[in-house]
Design a protein around this motif. Structure first.
Motif, short mmCIF file in Angstrom:
data_model
loop_
_atom_site.label_atom_id
_atom_site.label_comp_id
_atom_site.label_asym_id
_atom_site.label_seq_id
_atom_site.Cartn_x
_atom_site.Cartn_y
_atom_site.Cartn_z
N LEU A 49 51.32 43.96 -88.32
CA LEU A 49 51.73 42.68 -88.91
C LEU A 49 50.61 42.07 -89.74
CD1 LEU A 49 53.55 41.02 -85.86
CD2 LEU A 49 54.54 42.43 -87.66
N ASP A 92 56.35 40.46 -92.76
CA ASP A 92 56.48 41.47 -91.70
C ASP A 92 57.24 40.96 -90.48
OD1 ASP A 92 54.93 43.28 -93.23
OD2 ASP A 92 53.08 42.35 -92.48
N ASP A 118 61.04 41.28 -85.95
CA ASP A 118 60.85 42.15 -87.12
C ASP A 118 61.82 41.71 -88.22
OD1 ASP A 118 61.65 44.66 -88.80
OD2 ASP A 118 59.73 45.17 -87.86
#
Length: 166
Positions: A49, A92, A118
């Protein structure tokens, strides 16, 4: 002439004294409850991330979304904040949060839950929670740092998860 004894026996008095003492201890300690949890989903790779969108739920009277943003920036993420369910640009992960406030002489943050999802798959990556009653209360900055620190405990970023002042 025998008198009838009215009242409690010694054993009953002892039992009531113990019961009252136990109730007082329970009431006293109930103000000291706190809990911290983090649940990282199996297979979630939080180290990948780099950017996060903080979804402000629109009822944020206390500026929690801004504190989450500031803390994530301090931890090295690129962060945007908004009220639209869909991020305005590619990120992300999406961070959602639930904040629960309580009154005890003043308003304080009783519980904070932050969930990372996500962006591409919609799968939950991690959830962190912090719960502090009045006697162990923390500032919103400390609560955010605690939750994010627990989520990223295995990441080098957790070293930076000290509260960021605004």
């Amino acid at each position: 002439m025998k008198r009838a004894t009215v009242g409690m026996t010694h054993g009953m008095r002892s039992f009531i004294v113990i019961l009252v003492a136990a109730a007082l201890v329970a009431l006293t300690l109930s103000g000291c409850i706190n809990r911290q949890t983090a649940d990282i989903s199996d297979g979630a790779d939080l180290s990948r991330l780099k950017s996060v969108y903080v979804l402000d739920h629109g009822r944020d009277k206390y500026g929690v979304s801004g504190v989450i943003r500031d803390q994530l920036i301090a931890m090295g993420f690129k962060v945007t904040v908004g009220t639209d369910a869909k991020p305005p640009k590619k990120v992300d992960a999406i961070a959602t949060y639930a904040d629960r406030w309580m009154w005890d002489i003043s308003m304080y943050l009783l519980e904070l839950t932050i969930t990372l999802t996500d962006t591409d798959t919609g799968i939950r990556l991690a959830t962190g929670n912090s719960f502090h009653t009045s006697l162990t209360r923390k500032s919103k900055e400390e609560m955010v740092a605690e939750v994010l620190g627990n989520i990223f405990v295995d990441e080098k970023r957790s070293v930076l998860s000290r509260p960021v002042s605004r």
